[in-house]
Scaffold this motif. Structure first.
Motif, mmCIF file in Angstrom:
data_model
loop_
_atom_site.group_PDB
_atom_site.id
_atom_site.type_symbol
_atom_site.label_atom_id
_atom_site.label_comp_id
_atom_site.label_asym_id
_atom_site.label_seq_id
_atom_site.Cartn_x
_atom_site.Cartn_y
_atom_site.Cartn_z
ATOM 1 N N HIS A 411 0.827 -1.216 0.000
ATOM 2 C CA HIS A 411 0.000 0.000 0.000
ATOM 3 C C HIS A 411 0.856 1.258 0.000
ATOM 4 C CE1 HIS A 411 0.712 -0.554 4.350
ATOM 5 N NE2 HIS A 411 0.568 0.751 4.436
ATOM 6 N N ASP A 412 2.157 1.080 -0.015
ATOM 7 C CA ASP A 412 3.079 2.207 -0.022
ATOM 8 C C ASP A 412 3.537 2.468 -1.460
ATOM 9 O OD1 ASP A 412 5.175 3.869 1.770
ATOM 10 O OD2 ASP A 412 6.184 3.003 0.027
ATOM 11 N N GLN A 436 -0.473 6.435 -8.386
ATOM 12 C CA GLN A 436 -0.987 7.716 -7.927
ATOM 13 C C GLN A 436 -2.020 7.503 -6.813
ATOM 14 O OE1 GLN A 436 -2.546 9.870 -11.262
ATOM 15 N NE2 GLN A 436 -1.594 11.794 -10.591
ATOM 16 N N ALA A 437 -2.873 6.500 -7.003
ATOM 17 C CA ALA A 437 -3.901 6.219 -5.996
ATOM 18 C C ALA A 437 -3.266 5.865 -4.654
ATOM 19 C CB ALA A 437 -4.820 5.097 -6.471
ATOM 20 N N LEU A 438 -2.189 5.081 -4.678
ATOM 21 C CA LEU A 438 -1.531 4.703 -3.425
ATOM 22 C C LEU A 438 -0.981 5.933 -2.707
ATOM 23 C CD1 LEU A 438 0.455 1.446 -4.408
ATOM 24 C CD2 LEU A 438 -1.808 1.617 -3.358
ATOM 25 N N ASP A 439 -0.601 6.926 -3.499
ATOM 26 C CA ASP A 439 -0.055 8.168 -2.936
ATOM 27 C C ASP A 439 -1.085 8.950 -2.119
ATOM 28 O OD1 ASP A 439 2.642 8.513 -3.395
ATOM 29 O OD2 ASP A 439 2.358 9.168 -5.474
ATOM 30 N N PHE A 440 -2.368 8.700 -2.386
ATOM 31 C CA PHE A 440 -3.405 9.487 -1.713
ATOM 32 C C PHE A 440 -3.933 8.775 -0.469
ATOM 33 C CE2 PHE A 440 -3.976 11.291 -6.138
ATOM 34 C CZ PHE A 440 -3.435 12.538 -5.818
ATOM 35 N N GLY A 441 -3.014 8.266 0.344
ATOM 36 C CA GLY A 441 -3.435 7.702 1.624
ATOM 37 C C GLY A 441 -4.139 6.374 1.524
ATOM 38 N N ALA A 442 -3.617 5.482 0.684
ATOM 39 C CA ALA A 442 -4.228 4.147 0.577
ATOM 40 C C ALA A 442 -4.101 3.414 1.908
ATOM 41 C CB ALA A 442 -3.541 3.335 -0.520
#
Lengths: 521, 521
Positions: A411-412, A436-442
């Protein structure tokens, strides 16, 4: 009688439809070829067995939905099947769009979407998902298949495992013995060492035993050779009452099988030296080693031991296969090794995260898929000896078949980029949306997918997954009833800006289009 | 607060993941373009509205499954999506196979399979079925969509209708007013006459009234003209309190709309002659006709009547459209005509079985699909005046949207062959499997399909079906998040024996491949 026990006195009757002479009788004992069954599938569906299989499938899936949706707060979410090519997705069907040169792809699984749903705060997702895999020339493929697809946020391996154990327990047909939980588990290394495979059939014993220590001072050449090499070992399985059930020609065919398929010499050893039929090597095993072997492997009078030597993994794989061969032989002789009423579940864990690429062993590829999280204890190895890293992948095995697999995911975003770009050397642009999605606090997340067709096949005891699918494709990917895939007139391809490139060297193939409808029947 | 009312005193905290600056705030009141929402769909899914929509969808579908599977003995059966082209299936995506020149197609519905299941003795089938339709250049399309697909043996229209009424009642969200059953029904002819459409919004009145009889002796030219022609009629709708809410420019724009879109003259008529603004024709309506009109249409002081004349169907269609236009205008002025808490279901029945082909009115095409059974009373007309035959098709309408449709099917092979070959002039070879299946004692059967996306959209009050789908395609069929469909290197097309035929006249199109990822954002 299924239709009731009362007798009816008919006054008038109306004929709703008439029936032409059937191509085969709808009786289970009337044998017919599978091609004929598939060509007239709508008649074959009337058989007791197909009715039972499809109705049981429906009921079991319904129970799974109740468990996930009603008891555990999962949200059933449909994900797209018109998607795009994923890195390394060489087995994806392509679908031309009306924009020249642009194609959709049919996904092999909703993997990316389910992870994106976790980022989107839909923290318990499931779907009975249609998946697609173009196995090309591999026989016995179903180009479309179904999986019970699950993903959760803030979960660990234990959480997923107990969810699935509960799911199977809850949905298990009531006419079968109840499922006992928790399921036992083995590490990948243990499964390989004891069963020679990552999907052991644990309904019966006959485990592989490492007997290297008995042979440290052996004078038998091929054992000496094996033990002197790195990872070299001597391994054996004990076939209980083998002398009673296995004929000499069985042993010979087993040895030939090992030699042909694994290039592996196999020695049959008997508790009494004089029974080592024509095997001078076996006879040269010292009395001391023989008695050690009898103790270590708990050998009784009528048992046969099959012994081999070589590199650990290779020796185990060969014996794992022989174990199943022996089970088939013994059962053909009337022994019941694998109780048909027994369902033996097993978790296999701690897989390697990467494998050396087959075509280029200097490079790594994912053992499962690139989103699998590394084992927390091995995190540092990722930067030094990535080939040694274990993963947080887990497989669910039933009676020797893999019926599911999943993992805790990365998730990082940084770690995911490192794995994709540095270790796997993939083009990260194709996955930029996921990174990019993981970057937004996954959130931390993980999941699993169960192969529904295979599971129902095992539960119903069907001989093939084609028997638990209403309208399956044939061995070669054809629908024998409607004759799909089919030719299309060129004008129907025009809106999609494609044309057929006929193979230059095969007028035969082109003319094969004029063959009768059902080439496999 | 949704997270609970207790306060937590934190001793230690572990950061599970960090979050980069979001491209937009996850607040429902923060307006963002749909393109931005679709590009970052995984963030948009965190919004209250998307969470509500997707969770409600999941729950409602689950209740439908319980109703069908647990309460009514339906069997959930998955049918293939890799199928072949059906006759007239011009909207089907094609999928090249590894056999040169052979293609699968993605079906628009499981129609053939569900009928074959009835032949196969699976007498109560349902599936939440993924369907595909390539609408090409039509905007606001979803190339894949979902339907609740149902088929039953030994059933009639009444049976299907009450099943569906029960289904919606059972699955209806508990936070909405309960569904009242049975639903009212209108024949196609009645719907057209009263509402000018086959999907009337019955949440409000303003029905079309035939006022021809009042004008038999009129001296107004265009009314005389209309009445002298076959099917000629004078029609009107009454806009209650129209003078209070509609401005003169509204009336003018309504008249312009009718003229532009329907080539139809519309007269505003007021109860008091002196209010017929600048409409000399309206002023020449005799006092006798005016008072007849007031009586017939129950006109009160502030009402406006919109009157038109022409061929029955054309006049009704125009007024049907004006009825909706007026409703929009009145609601824009603050009147509540369509209560947002009201769900007004309606069955529309007795459709024509065939329609004249648009491109060649001398030939017939199916009004719905070629498997629809004719109305039993019209069976003989099939052989004499097929264009007059009514069908056993039924549509379910909710608040002016068609949310489902189905029919009793033809189960007689001879009748089906006659319809396909003689009346529709289709190539029956493409359907030989279905015709053959009917020959083997197919039971009478019928079914329905509900458009799930549209239904959930209406239930949640979402502005677009894209708001009830987790990962929808954009207006133009693109996935703006992952950029599907996408280009593929030619070598990936090779196994499928296809190549791109670039349009000769459009270097522009080819170079558009080099545009940035999200052309619609």
């Amino acid at each position: 009688m299924p239709t009731g026990e009362i007798e009816i006195k008919v006054k008038t009757a109306e004929l709703l439809n008439s029936c032409k002479k059937l191509p085969f009788e709808i009786k289970d004992f009337v044998k017919k070829t599978e091609a004929l069954r598939l060509q007239y599938r709508y008649l074959d569906l009337r058989s007791f067995q197909m009715q039972y299989n499809l109705r049981l499938r429906s009921q079991m899936v319904m129970k799974m939905r109740e468990y996930l949706c009603n008891l555990h707060g999962f949200v059933d979410i449909e994900t797209p099947t018109l998607f795009k090519r994923t890195p390394g997705g060489a087995k994806e069907f392509v679908i031309p769009s009306r924009e020249p040169g642009k194609f959709y792809c049919l996904p092999q699984s909703p993997q990316q979407f389910k992870q994106l749903l976790m980022v989107g705060g839909l923290d318990r997702y499931f779907q009975v998902a249609r998946c697609y895999r173009d196995e090309g020339s591999r026989p016995d493929r179903q180009p479309e298949f179904t999986q019970i697809d699950i993903e959760m946020s803030f979960v660990d391996q234990t959480g997923i495992r107990s969810l699935i154990e509960g799911l199977l327990q809850y949905s298990w047909p009531i006419d079968k013995d109840p499922v006992v939980v928790p399921f036992p588990s083995l590490t990948f290394a243990e499964a390989l060492a004891s069963y020679g495979t990552d999907k052991p059939d644990t309904r019966f014993g006959m485990k592989i035993i490492d007997i290297s220590d008995l042979f440290r001072n052996t004078e038998v050449g091929f054992l000496q050779d094996a033990l002197s090499k790195p990872q070299g070992a001597v391994k054996a399985i004990r076939v209980s009452e083998g002398t009673k059930y296995l004929k000499r020609k069985d042993i010979d065919s087993i040895r030939k099988f090992a030699a042909d398929h694994f290039n592996q010499e196999v020695l049959p050893v008997f508790p009494e030296a004089n029974r080592n039929w024509n095997s001078p090597v076996a006879q040269s095993i010292l009395e001391e080693q023989r008695s050690g072997l009898i103790r270590l492997m708990e050998i009784r009078e009528d048992d046969v031991v099959l012994l081999t030597a070589g590199e650990h993994k290779k020796a185990c794989s060969a014996l794992g296969k022989l174990r199943l061969e022996c089970a088939d032989l013994l059962e053909a002789r009337g022994l019941v090794l694998r109780d048909p009423a027994l369902f033996s579940f097993l978790w296999v864990v701690d897989f390697p995260l990467f494998l050396p690429k087959e075509e280029n062993p200097g490079e790594l590829e994912s053992a499962h898929h690139p989103f699998t999280a590394p084992h927390p204890s091995d995190l540092q190895l990722l930067y030094t000896e990535p080939e040694k890293v274990r993963s947080q992948h887990y497989d669910l095995v039933l009676n020797g078949s893999e019926i599911g697999g999943g993992s805790i995911r990365i998730h990082d975003a940084e770690l995911q980029r490192y794995v994709l770009a540095t270790l796997l050397k993939e083009d990260v642009n194709l996955l930029s949306h996921l990174l990019q999605a993981l970057d937004f606090g996954a959130p931390p997340h993980g999941g699993i997918a169960l192969g529904l067709d295979r599971l129902i096949c095992l539960v119903t005891g069907a001989p093939s997954i084609r028997d638990v699918i209403a309208f399956p494709k044939s061995f070669r990917g054809h629908d024998l009833m409607s004759n799909a895939p089919d030719s299309l007139p060129p004008e129907e391809l025009k809106p999609y800006h494609i044309q057929v490139s006929w193979p230059a060297d095969s007028e035969a193939e082109k003319s094969s289009l004029n063959q009768p409808s059902h080439p496999e029947s």
